[in-house]
Design a protein around this motif. Structure first.
Motif, mmCIF file in Angstrom:
data_model
loop_
_atom_site.group_PDB
_atom_site.id
_atom_site.type_symbol
_atom_site.label_atom_id
_atom_site.label_comp_id
_atom_site.label_asym_id
_atom_site.label_seq_id
_atom_site.Cartn_x
_atom_site.Cartn_y
_atom_site.Cartn_z
ATOM 1 N N LEU A 339 4.581 14.805 -1.683
ATOM 2 C CA LEU A 339 3.844 13.720 -1.025
ATOM 3 C C LEU A 339 3.071 14.237 0.179
ATOM 4 N N LEU A 340 3.690 15.113 0.954
ATOM 5 C CA LEU A 340 3.003 15.716 2.098
ATOM 6 C C LEU A 340 1.788 16.510 1.631
ATOM 7 N N LEU A 341 1.942 17.262 0.561
ATOM 8 C CA LEU A 341 0.822 18.038 0.018
ATOM 9 C C LEU A 341 -0.303 17.113 -0.447
ATOM 10 N N PHE A 342 0.054 16.037 -1.144
ATOM 11 C CA PHE A 342 -0.957 15.080 -1.601
ATOM 12 C C PHE A 342 -1.730 14.500 -0.417
ATOM 13 N N MET A 343 -0.985 14.142 0.648
ATOM 14 C CA MET A 343 -1.633 13.544 1.807
ATOM 15 C C MET A 343 -2.585 14.532 2.475
ATOM 16 N N LEU A 344 -2.177 15.785 2.590
ATOM 17 C CA LEU A 344 -3.022 16.788 3.232
ATOM 18 C C LEU A 344 -4.283 17.067 2.424
ATOM 19 N N VAL A 345 -4.163 17.033 1.095
ATOM 20 C CA VAL A 345 -5.291 17.406 0.235
ATOM 21 C C VAL A 345 -6.170 16.212 -0.118
ATOM 22 N N LEU A 346 -5.534 15.055 -0.394
ATOM 23 C CA LEU A 346 -6.278 13.920 -0.944
ATOM 24 C C LEU A 346 -6.636 12.848 0.071
ATOM 25 N N ALA A 347 -6.217 12.996 1.327
ATOM 26 C CA ALA A 347 -6.473 11.958 2.331
ATOM 27 C C ALA A 347 -7.937 11.545 2.414
ATOM 28 N N PRO A 348 -8.912 12.480 2.400
ATOM 29 C CA PRO A 348 -10.318 12.056 2.493
ATOM 30 C C PRO A 348 -10.766 11.175 1.331
ATOM 31 N N LEU A 349 -10.120 11.296 0.175
ATOM 32 C CA LEU A 349 -10.526 10.512 -0.997
ATOM 33 C C LEU A 349 -9.868 9.140 -1.047
ATOM 34 N N MET A 350 -8.753 8.982 -0.324
ATOM 35 C CA MET A 350 -8.017 7.723 -0.396
ATOM 36 C C MET A 350 -8.787 6.551 0.215
ATOM 37 N N ARG A 351 -9.779 6.826 1.046
ATOM 38 C CA ARG A 351 -10.550 5.750 1.662
ATOM 39 C C ARG A 351 -11.302 4.925 0.620
ATOM 40 N N TYR A 352 -11.530 5.478 -0.574
ATOM 41 C CA TYR A 352 -12.305 4.787 -1.606
ATOM 42 C C TYR A 352 -11.445 3.902 -2.507
ATOM 43 N N VAL A 353 -10.131 3.897 -2.308
ATOM 44 C CA VAL A 353 -9.246 3.071 -3.147
ATOM 45 C C VAL A 353 -9.450 1.596 -2.805
ATOM 46 N N PRO A 354 -9.804 0.748 -3.781
ATOM 47 C CA PRO A 354 -10.004 -0.683 -3.489
ATOM 48 C C PRO A 354 -8.680 -1.388 -3.211
ATOM 49 N N LEU A 355 -8.714 -2.315 -2.265
ATOM 50 C CA LEU A 355 -7.498 -3.052 -1.912
ATOM 51 C C LEU A 355 -7.020 -3.928 -3.060
ATOM 52 N N ALA A 356 -7.952 -4.366 -3.914
ATOM 53 C CA ALA A 356 -7.556 -5.182 -5.066
ATOM 54 C C ALA A 356 -6.660 -4.384 -6.016
ATOM 55 N N ALA A 357 -6.906 -3.060 -6.109
ATOM 56 C CA ALA A 357 -6.060 -2.226 -6.970
ATOM 57 C C ALA A 357 -4.650 -2.136 -6.405
ATOM 58 N N LEU A 358 -4.532 -1.995 -5.080
ATOM 59 C CA LEU A 358 -3.212 -1.979 -4.450
ATOM 60 C C LEU A 358 -2.524 -3.330 -4.614
ATOM 61 N N ALA A 359 -3.307 -4.414 -4.559
ATOM 62 C CA ALA A 359 -2.729 -5.739 -4.786
ATOM 63 C C ALA A 359 -2.169 -5.841 -6.201
ATOM 64 N N ALA A 360 -2.871 -5.267 -7.178
ATOM 65 C CA ALA A 360 -2.379 -5.286 -8.560
ATOM 66 C C ALA A 360 -1.050 -4.547 -8.665
ATOM 67 N N VAL A 361 -0.949 -3.412 -7.974
ATOM 68 C CA VAL A 361 0.303 -2.650 -7.972
ATOM 69 C C VAL A 361 1.452 -3.504 -7.431
ATOM 70 N N LEU A 362 1.206 -4.194 -6.321
ATOM 71 C CA LEU A 362 2.271 -4.979 -5.699
ATOM 72 C C LEU A 362 2.588 -6.253 -6.482
ATOM 73 N N LEU A 363 1.629 -6.800 -7.206
ATOM 74 C CA LEU A 363 1.922 -7.946 -8.060
ATOM 75 C C LEU A 363 2.906 -7.538 -9.160
#
Length: 567
Positions: A339-363
Motif C-alpha cells: 500500500l505504501l508503494l502504491f501511494m508513493l507511485v500512484l498518488a499523482p494519478l489518484m486525483r482523477y478518480v471520480p467520487l461517484a466510483a468511490l460511492a459505488a464501492v461503498l454502496l
C-alpha cells in the motif's frame, strides 16, 4: 513466579514471533507476498473511500491502512488478521469530526487505543465473546444504512456543500437538492456497480473494487466527462511517507469525548475478534484474543500519532488474505508495504478518480455489511431477540451508535433473565423424567463411548444455549487430534436457545462441513426445536442432520459411516 509468567507472556506474544519460531522459509514468504499484494489491491480503493465517507481526506485512509495495518499484523494475536479502517467506524467518526473537528477525532482514537490496551492487559478479550448476536446484527445493519445514506450525494452528484449529520436532516437536504442531480454521476455510479457485481458473478477472483475505479476513471478521461473527482474536491494526494502529524488536540474535551472513544474501542474490539474467529474457522488455527486487543490498541495509538483514523481487523480483507494463501502475519505486513508503494507511485494519478466510483464501492460495502439474509433470519427468532435486534438497529440509524449498543445490551440482559425465569420447572420428586427431559439417555460413560461406531464422537450440552454460553462451541472441534466422520451433539438437556445459540450452531456446522464432518443434533426439546425451525437453521446449513433421540442418532451415524466402510 517464572512458571506463572510464562503463560502470561505466551498470551501476549505476537503471532509473528510464534510463526518465526516454528520455522519460516522461502516457500512461505512467496505465499505471503502474493497474499499481501492481493489484499493491498483490494484495500487501496477501500481505504480512500472509507476516509472520504468519514468526512476526511483520502490520504488519511491510506495512512491508516499502512500504519495500523503494519502494527496489527506485527503485534497481533492472529496469524492472518488484516487491519485498517473499516466501514463500522464511519458513522461515529463522521459525527466526531463534524462536532469536534479532526483534533477531536485524534483524541478519541488515542483514548480508544489506550482503552483497548488496558482491556487486553486485564484479559477482557474473552468478555467480547458474550456479545448477543442480535445486538451485533442490529448495529451492523444500522451502520450499513448509515453508510448508504451518506453516499447519496456523490452517487447522484447532488450540489450539496455539506452532508448533515442527522438521518432525517440528511434526507431532507437530499430532497431539497434532488433537482441538481448530475446524469454523469449517476452513469458512473451505475457503471461502477455493474463492474463490481458483474465481476463477482463471472470473475470472482478479480479485484472488483479496483477494476471499477479504473473503469470509471478511464471513462471520465476518454470521454472528458464533467464529474467531481478526488482532485476537484481534495486536491492532490501527498505522495510522501506518512509523517508524524498531530493537529491541535482539545484535551479539555476529554470527558465530553469519552463516550465516542468508548464506542470506537468497543467497535474495534468486537470487529477485530469477530474477524479473528472467522479466520480461525477458515484456517483451523486459534487466535490470542487478549494479545489481539493489545495490538489493536497500539495500532490505534500509532494511527492517531500519524494523523490517521481508527482501525481494526477487517473481516472481508482478512478472508481475502486467507483465500489468497496468506498463512502468517508477514502477509499483513507486506500488505502495508505494498500500500505504501502504491501511494508513493500512484498518488499523482489518484486525483482523477471520480467520487461517484468511490460511492459505488461503498454502496456495495454497505450491502455486504447489512447481511440482509441474516437480519431477516433473526426476525424469525424468539420475540426477545427480535426486540433487541430492532431496537439496536433503529437506535443506530436514528439516534446514536453508543446509545444503540448500550440499550441493546441492557435489553438483552433483561430478555435473558425473563427466559431463565421461564425455564425453571418444578416437578414431583419421584418423576423419573426430570433428569432426562427429552429421552436423551444417561450421562455418557466409558461403556457408552465404547459402543459408538468407529469415526463417531458424541458430546452433550447441558443448560441454556444463550448469548453468554454460545461461544463455548467455538473450539469444540479443536479437541480432536483426528477429526471424526460424524459428530453427535446431544441437546436433550438444553431447555432454551436464543438467536446467538442458533448462530453458534450454524458456525459449528460450517466448520464441520469444511473438515468433512457430518454434524448430527440429537434429542431437541420443544423450545430449541421450534426456534431452530423458525430460524431455518437446516436451510442455512443444509449439512446438519437431526435425530429425535441419542439412539436414533447412533443409527443415523452408522448409516453415514457404512457406505464409506463398504468401499
Amino acid at each position: 513466579m517464572p512458571g506463572h509468567d510464562r503463560p502470561f507472556r505466551r498470551m501476549f506474544e505476537p503471532m509473528l514471533v510464534s510463526s518465526f519460531r516454528g520455522g519460516y522459509g522461502l516457500h512461505a514468504l512467496r505465499a505471503d507476498a502474493l497474499a499481501g499484494l492481493t489484499v493491498a489491491i483490494v484495500a487501496l480503493p477501500l481505504a480512500m473511500a472509507l476516509a472520504i465517507a468519514s468526512g476526511t481526506t483520502p490520504e488519511k485512509g491510506l495512512h491508516t491502512a499502512i500504519i495500523a495495518g503494519f502494527l496489527i499484523s506485527a503485534l497481533g494475536g492472529s496469524k492472518v488478521q488484516i487491519g485498517g479502517p473499516t466501514a463500522a467506524f464511519i458513522p461515529v467518526v463522521f459525527v466526531v469530526i463534524q462536532n469536534h473537528g479532526y483534533g477531536g477525532l485524534i483524541l478519541c482514537t488515542l483514548l480508544a487505543g489506550l482503552m483497548l490496551i488496558v482491556a487486553g492487559l486485564l484479559r477482557l478479550g474473552t468478555l467480547m465473546k458474550y456479545m448477543p448476536q442480535p445486538v451485533i446484527t442490529g448495529f451492523t445493519a444500522g451502520i450499513a444504512v448509515s453508510i448508504f445514506s451518506s453516499q447519496v450525494r456523490d452517487a447522484l452528484g447532488l450540489q450539496l456543500d455539506e452532508v448533515p449529520v442527522g438521518f432525517f436532516e440528511r434526507w431532507s437536504a437530499y430532497g431539497q437538492q434532488l433537482a441538481t442531480t448530475q446524469p454523469t454521476a449517476v452513469a458512473l455510479t451505475v457503471l461502477g456497480l455493474g463492474v463490481i457485481i458483474g465481476l463477482r458473478r463471472w470473475r470472482p477472483r478479480w479485484p472488483g473494487f479496483l477494476v471499477a475505479l479504473l473503469a470509471c476513471t478511464a471513462a471520465c478521461l476518454v470521454f472528458a466527462l464533467p464529474a467531481d473527482t478526488i482532485g476537484t474536491r481534495f486536491g492532490d494526494i501527498p505522495s510522501g511517507l506518512p509523517a508524524f502529524d498531530v493537529p491541535q488536540i482539545p484535551f479539555e474535551r476529554t470527558l465530553e469525548l469519552l463516550p465516542s472513544a468508548f464506542t470506537i474501542a468497543f467497535l474495534a474490539g468486537v470487529e477485530s475478534l469477530l474477524s479473528a474467529v472467522v479466520a480461525d474457522g477458515m484456517t483451523g488455527g486459534r487466535h490470542r484474543s487478549n494479545g489481539e486487543l493489545v495490538a489493536q490498541g497500539v495500532a490505534n495509538v500509532g494511527s492517531a500519532l500519524f494523523g490517521g483514523l481508527p482501525a481494526t481487523g477487517a473481516i472481508a480483507r482478512t478472508a481475502t488474505n486467507v483465500r489468497a494463501g496468506g498463512r502468517t502475519p508477514v502477509a499483513g505486513i507486506l500488505h502495508a508495504a505494498f500500500l505504501l508503494l502504491f501511494m508513493l507511485v500512484l498518488a499523482p494519478l489518484m486525483r482523477y478518480v471520480p467520487l461517484a466510483a468511490l460511492a459505488a464501492v461503498l454502496l456495495v460495502v454497505a450491502w455486504n455489511m447489512s447481511e440482509a439474509e441474516h437480519f431477516r433470519t433473526t426476525l424469525s427468532a424468539p420475540w426477545g431477540d427480535r426486540l433487541v435486534l430492532l431496537l439496536t438497529f433503529l437506535l443506530t440509524v436514528f439516534v446514536d451508535l453508543t446509545v444503540a449498543i448500550q440499550a441493546g445490551i441492557v435489553l438483552a440482559a433483561f430478555v435473558f433473565m425473563h427466559r431463565m425465569a421461564g425455564a425453571v420447572e418444578i416437578r414431583a420428586g419421584d418423576d423419573e423424567t426430570m433428569d432426562d427431559p427429552a429421552g436423551d439417555g444417561p450421562e455418557p460413560s466409558d461403556d457408552q463411548r465404547a459402543r459408538l461406531p468407529e469415526g463417531v464422537e458424541a458430546y452433550r450440552i447441558g443448560g441454556p444455549l444463550f448469548f453468554g454460553a454460545a461461544n463455548r462451541l467455538d473450539h469444540l472441534l479443536d479437541q480432536f487430534a483426528e477429526p471424526p466422520r460424524v459428530l453427535i451433539l446431544r441437546m436433550g438437556r438444553v431447555p432454551v436457545i436464543d438467536a446467538s445459540g442458533v448462530h453458534a450452531l450454524k458456525k459449528l456446522a460450517e466448520r464441520c462441513h469444511r473438515k468433512g464432518i457430518v454434524l448430527v443434533i440429537a434429542a431437541l426439546q420443544e423450545q430449541p426445536n421450534r426456534v431452530i425451525a423458525d430460524m431455518q437453521l437446516q436451510r442455512q446449513a443444509g449439512h446438519i442432520r437431526f435425530a429425535s433421540s441419542f439412539e436414533r442418532a447412533i443409527r443415523l451415524a452408522e448409516s453415514i459411516i457404512a457406505p464409506a466402510a463398504s468401499h
